[in-house]
Design an enzyme around this catalytic site. Structure first.
Site, short mmCIF file in Angstrom:
data_model
loop_
_atom_site.label_atom_id
_atom_site.label_comp_id
_atom_site.label_asym_id
_atom_site.label_seq_id
_atom_site.Cartn_x
_atom_site.Cartn_y
_atom_site.Cartn_z
N HIS A 67 0.87 -1.17 -0.01
CA HIS A 67 0.08 -0.05 0.08
C HIS A 67 0.97 1.18 0.04
O HIS A 67 0.58 2.40 0.51
CB HIS A 67 -1.01 0.19 1.10
CG HIS A 67 -1.64 -1.28 1.44
ND1 HIS A 67 -2.86 -1.59 0.89
CD2 HIS A 67 -1.53 -2.39 2.03
CE1 HIS A 67 -3.37 -2.61 1.30
NE2 HIS A 67 -2.40 -3.13 1.95
N GLU A 122 9.76 7.79 -16.54
CA GLU A 122 8.46 8.34 -16.58
C GLU A 122 8.00 7.66 -18.13
O GLU A 122 6.83 7.55 -18.07
CB GLU A 122 8.34 9.84 -16.46
CG GLU A 122 8.62 10.23 -14.93
CD GLU A 122 8.86 11.78 -14.81
OE1 GLU A 122 7.70 12.50 -15.03
OE2 GLU A 122 9.96 12.06 -14.62
N LYS A 137 17.13 20.95 -11.26
CA LYS A 137 16.39 19.68 -11.64
C LYS A 137 17.06 18.59 -12.14
O LYS A 137 17.99 18.86 -13.24
CB LYS A 137 15.17 20.02 -12.36
CG LYS A 137 13.85 20.73 -11.28
CD LYS A 137 13.35 19.94 -10.34
CE LYS A 137 11.86 19.32 -11.09
NZ LYS A 137 11.13 18.38 -10.24
N SER A 184 15.37 20.28 -16.29
CA SER A 184 14.29 21.39 -16.57
C SER A 184 14.37 22.57 -17.25
O SER A 184 15.45 22.94 -17.13
CB SER A 184 13.58 21.58 -15.09
OG SER A 184 12.79 22.72 -15.41
#
Ligand code: ARG
Length: 465
Positions: free
Chosen positions: A155, A289, A282, A276
């Site tokens: 979970h 992804e 970043k 980024s």
């Protein structure tokens, strides 16, 4: 088709031709189309249906067409619709009447089905090899970090400490079943449709078994109507790729979480991350992804084809041409995904301290206390209840589970002994999970050895149950 047909008095409307053409994408079947045609004309000559000299000339010209396609000098023509007619037209252009014999006893309906089967037979091997390479990357990463501990999750909540190697080898199992599924798929699709004709077979004495053998099939498909209408082998293949993509996506999600500032378990090599355009600090896990995101289009191809086939009357319908773009896209997507994941894993580095600190939370060892009570004779449900109360008791007093005295523990766990206070150690907890397939180092070492042996050869066979 109107182009050659005596039945038609004019060519197709320009938009209609554009709408029906598939050459832009089905040209990738060229080598398998030629392979099928060579087997077909060889059989035609052997059966005395066409002169031997014609078959020889056709085979020679087919090989030259293949060379021209590979050299990039073959001119594909959209008005010829698809790869089958482009190649046939080139043959006829060169050989005249001789070339006009190649399509004897054959329809594009059995031809295209043969081409795709041959094509997928090769892709099953290629994707299987990429899966094996990914498995090897996992195994070497597991070996290199063999004693590293982290909190295992259920979970998305910290649950029990596990070895990182155990977590990694879970993926090796998944990808092994994926390989096994592809082997299965390959076995089932390896039957030859040629000779089915448009749908009903042929009045010519075709030797279907000869063609099947020559193409390395395990035999001819039994029913000509089935042979031209079904696409279940493509659906099955796409289902298998969808599972590969979903497994890759879950791995990607683990990585996205693990590189985040909340976890900081792992560092991915700069080569597999992006920056980024706005925020200079970043380093984003875009590759992971996209692996997650691209699973969507692979599943989309599966659902797309199921939907195309669902309402079709037997036998061939042009709708079936829509089987290809999604299929090719899924193949390209999965292959690229697998090829990227392997080096991304091999170059990943783990933050040992962060992971072990996270795993040292004594709450992760609450189950160990409950199971210790079971060993003292307490029924499990009662043990579970007592330890639950103990966790709540500590929580109310803002104490960690390992900061209490024996007397304090006894308030909720009456049978507690000094030994119970020593349970709150992550390594001890991991070491104690010695059940078959558990996370104890001795079990994980066995699994590692098993996989290292199995994956050693360059073309390993997947595990068979
Ligand atoms: N390009 C077609 C396909 O992929 C080949 C078969 C065409 N057959 C036909 N009867 N129009 O399905």
């Amino acid at each position: 088709m109107a182009l050659w047909s005596g039945r038609f008095s004019k060519g197709a409307d320009q938009l209609a031709a554009q709408f029906t053409a598939s050459i832009d994408y089905d040209k990738r079947l060229y080598a398998h189309d030629i392979q099928g045609s060579i087997a077909h004309v060889t059989m035609l000559a052997k059966a005395g249906i066409i002169p031997k000299a014609d078959a020889t000339a056709i085979v020679r010209e087919l090989r030259s067409i293949r060379q021209r396609i590979e050299a990039g000098t073959f001119k594909f023509r959209a008005e010829l619709e698809d790869i089958h007619m482009n190649i046939e037209a080139a043959l006829i252009e060169k050989l005249g009447d001789t070339g006009a014999r190649v399509h004897t006893g054959r329809s594009r309906n059995d031809q295209v089905n043969t081409d795709v089967r041959l094509y997928l037979r090769d892709e099953c091997d290629a994707i299987g090899a990429l899966l094996a390479e990914l498995q090897r990357a996992f195994v070497s990463l597991a070996r290199a970090n063999q004693d590293l501990i982290l909190p295992g999750l259920t979970h998305l909540q910290n649950a029990q400490p596990v070895l990182l190697a155990h977590h990694l080898l879970a993926y090796v199992e998944m990808f092994d079943r994926d390989r096994d599924r592809l082997v299965d798929c390959q076995r089932r699709l390896n039957r030859c449709p040629l000779g089915a004709g448009a749908l009903a077979g042929s009045t010519l004495p075709l030797d279907r078994e000869f063609v099947a053998r020559k193409l390395g099939f395990d035999g001819a498909l039994r029913n000509s109507m089935d042979a031209v209408s079904d696409r279940d082998f493509i659906i099955e293949f796409l289902a298998d790729l969808s599972i590969v993509a979903v497994h890759s996506s879950r791995l990607a999600e683990d990585l996205v979480l693990w590189v985040s500032q909340r976890f900081k378990y792992v560092e991915l090599d700069d080569a597999f991350c992006t920056g980024s355009s706005l925020m200079p600090q970043k380093k984003n896990p875009d590759i992971a992804e996209l692996v997650r995101g691209k699973a969507g289009r692979v599943v989309g191809s599966l659902v797309g084809l199921l939907t195309v086939v669902k309402g079709l009357p037997l036998t061939y319908n042009r709708d079936l041409q829509e089987d290809k773009e999604g299929l090719f896209d899924a193949i390209d997507t999965v292959k690229l995904t697998l090829a990227l994941l392997a080096p991304m894993l091999r170059t990943a580095t783990f933050n040992r301290q962060v992971m072990e600190d996270a795993a040292s939370d004594p709450a992760l060892m609450a189950t160990d206390l409950a199971e210790w009570l079971v060993k003292q004779g307490v029924p499990f449900r009662q043990a579970h209840h007592q330890v639950g109360r103990f966790v709540a008791w500590c929580g109310q007093r803002k104490l960690a589970l390992d900061q209490v005295t024996l007397e304090q523990m006894r308030e909720t766990v009456p049978l507690a002994k000094a030994e119970a206070l020593g349970l709150f150690n992550a390594r001890r907890s991991v070491n104690a999970r010695t059940t078959l397939g558990g996370t104890a180092p001795e079990q994980v070492a066995k699994q590692l050895k098993f996989w290292e042996t199995r994956l050693r050869s360059k073309t390993p066979k997947p595990r068979r149950a």
